[in-house]
Design an enzyme around this catalytic site. Structure first.
Site, PDB file in Angstrom:
ATOM      1  N   HIS A 100       2.884   2.415   2.181  1.00 34.23           N
ATOM      2  CA  HIS A 100       3.181   3.066   3.453  1.00 34.23           C
ATOM      3  C   HIS A 100       3.951   2.073   4.326  1.00 34.23           C
ATOM      4  CE1 HIS A 100      -1.090   1.581   4.452  1.00 34.23           C
ATOM      5  NE2 HIS A 100      -0.264   0.773   5.082  1.00 34.23           N
ATOM      6  N   ASN A 148       0.810  -1.218   0.000  1.00 35.68           N
ATOM      7  CA  ASN A 148       0.000   0.000   0.000  1.00 35.68           C
ATOM      8  C   ASN A 148       0.843   1.269   0.000  1.00 35.68           C
ATOM      9  OD1 ASN A 148      -2.506  -1.411   0.121  1.00 35.68           O
ATOM     10  ND2 ASN A 148      -2.162  -1.778   2.301  1.00 35.68           N
ATOM     11  N   CYS A 177       2.444   6.463   7.720  1.00 37.43           N
ATOM     12  CA  CYS A 177       3.483   7.355   7.228  1.00 37.43           C
ATOM     13  C   CYS A 177       4.172   6.699   6.036  1.00 37.43           C
ATOM     14  CB  CYS A 177       4.499   7.690   8.323  1.00 37.43           C
ATOM     15  SG  CYS A 177       5.463   6.282   8.906  1.00 37.43           S
TER      16      CYS A 177
END
Length: 417
Positions: free
Chosen positions: A317, A315, A352
């Site tokens: 992240h 994904n 993040c």
């Protein structure tokens, strides 16, 4: 083909296209080959005339054809010696090969029939390392601890164990058909742009497996509130049956476009409910909240941490497993050298990516539980936004070798271990 192979051991068959050679046993010489010249006769039949040379030999014996009779004269000088009894016996090596071929073919047939007759609740992959038990609701997988998965203590690291937990869950979703363009996504979730995000993880370690150990991991899904799903794991030693690690996690549903949490639509709930196990979690959630603490009171701070490319998941992240390594980077080195992690609770607050710069903060909790050292953790962005909050408990090394953990049981009374 098996029958043909078996019969060929006793009755040799000449190769196709070959013709008998003159003078060999059982074959007439070319001089005796009759030339048939059919000639019609008054009664509608044929008259056959055979031409043959005088005194031919067959198998070393002189042949005299007179008046339709066959007379032979023995040629003692050229007759072969009689065959010994041993030479007249069949070739036992060929017989053994034929029997082996029959058994191998039969075994393959039975294996194929057995695989076809297996029910979905007992599927086994080609290497026998994964199976589905308890009516397909619990997934079981076996792992061997590799040399590159251990740390300085010669035991599997906490990140290694979490990777195995995650791998087992993904395979479980795959076996249930819940891997539609993402982890655990059903057709209804894809239609509503919904995805799963990990919000909480709890792990309790009784004993860490070491290099060469073979462990068995059982995992299953269950309900968790109105917007989530829970996943539980049990890791046991394959040789002793000892329960080494318990873990449980909570997943929430999020809208992929708005990045906000979402309730489970009715159609999605109907898709997921058949795959849930009605069982208590392997770790009881005491609702003990992880309160945010003042960073200034932290005992150890690591700044300027940046995610690497290998830290990202599909994904794009940072993977939830990589966060664990980040929060432990601020642990005092003397604790890492003399103690081992025995309990971990993590709450994921925000995701993040590659461009994020992180701070890892650790503070010792003065309260002690059964003599265990406790620490609070915070992983945040440089602007102060919280990414992960955590709490860990530590004990002296090798203190958990002889501990015991009870086995969780589903409501139907069958143990999942």
């Amino acid at each position: 083909m098996v029958a043909a192979a078996a019969s060929s051991a006793f009755f040799p068959v000449p190769a196709p296209g070959t013709s008998p050679k003159p003078g060999k046993s059982g074959n007439w010489p070319s001089s005796l080959s009759p030339s048939f010249r059919p000639k019609s006769i008054p009664n509608g039949g044929f008259q056959v005339k055979a031409n043959a040379s005088a005194h031919p030999k067959a198998n070393g014996s002189a042949v005299n054809l007179k008046s339709g009779s066959l007379n032979t004269q023995e040629d003692t000088s050229s007759s072969p010696p009689p065959r010994a009894l041993l030479n007249q016996l069949p070739d036992w090596s060929m017989l053994l090969t034929a029997i082996t071929t029959v058994f191998v073919a039969a075994e393959k047939q039975w294996t194929m029939l057995d695989r076809k007759s297996k029910k979905p609740d007992m599927l086994v992959d080609s290497v026998g390392s994964k199976s589905i038990v308890l009516d397909g609701l619990v997934s079981r997988q076996i792992f061997s601890i590799r040399s590159y998965e251990i740390g300085a203590d010669r035991t599997a690291s906490i990140e290694t164990l979490m990777n195995h937990l995650q791998e087992t869950s993904i395979n479980h979703c795959k076996s249930l058909g819940l891997l539609n363009d993402g982890f655990g996504r059903t057709p209804g979730m894809c239609k509503n742009d919904l995805i799963w995000v990990l919000t909480k993880m709890q792990i309790m370690v009784n004993r860490y497996p070491t290099w060469g150990d073979t462990v068995e991991i059982n995992t299953w899904f269950s309900h968790s509130g109105k917007i989530g799903m829970a996943s539980d794991w049990l890791i046991t030693d394959c040789n002793t049956g000892e329960i080494l690690i318990r873990a449980t996690s909570v997943w929430a549903m999020m809208n992929q476009k708005t990045r906000r949490f979402s309730r489970l639509p009715y159609e999605v709930r109907q898709e997921l409910t058949p795959h849930y196990v009605d069982s208590p979690h392997v770790i009881e959630d005491n609702d003990r909240k992880l309160h945010k603490f003042d960073v200034k009171t932290g005992d150890s701070i690591r700044k300027g941490l940046t995610p690497r490319w290998n830290d990202l998941d599909v994904n794009q992240h940072v993977s939830n497993v990589k966060y664990i390594g980040r929060i432990l980077e601020s642990m005092p080195i003397e604790v890492l050298e003399t103690q081992e992690l025995c309990s971990l609770t993590v709450e994921y607050r925000r995701e993040c990516g590659m461009d994020s710069v992180l701070e890892s903060v650790t503070a010792m909790d003065p309260s002690e539980d059964e003599g265990l050292s406790q620490y609070k953790h915070l992983l945040r962005l440089e602007d102060g936004t919280d990414i992960v909050k955590g709490r860990t408990e530590w004990r002296p090394k090798n203190a958990g070798t002889n501990g015991a953990i009870s086995t969780a049981k589903p409501s139907n009374g069958n143990s999942v271990s």
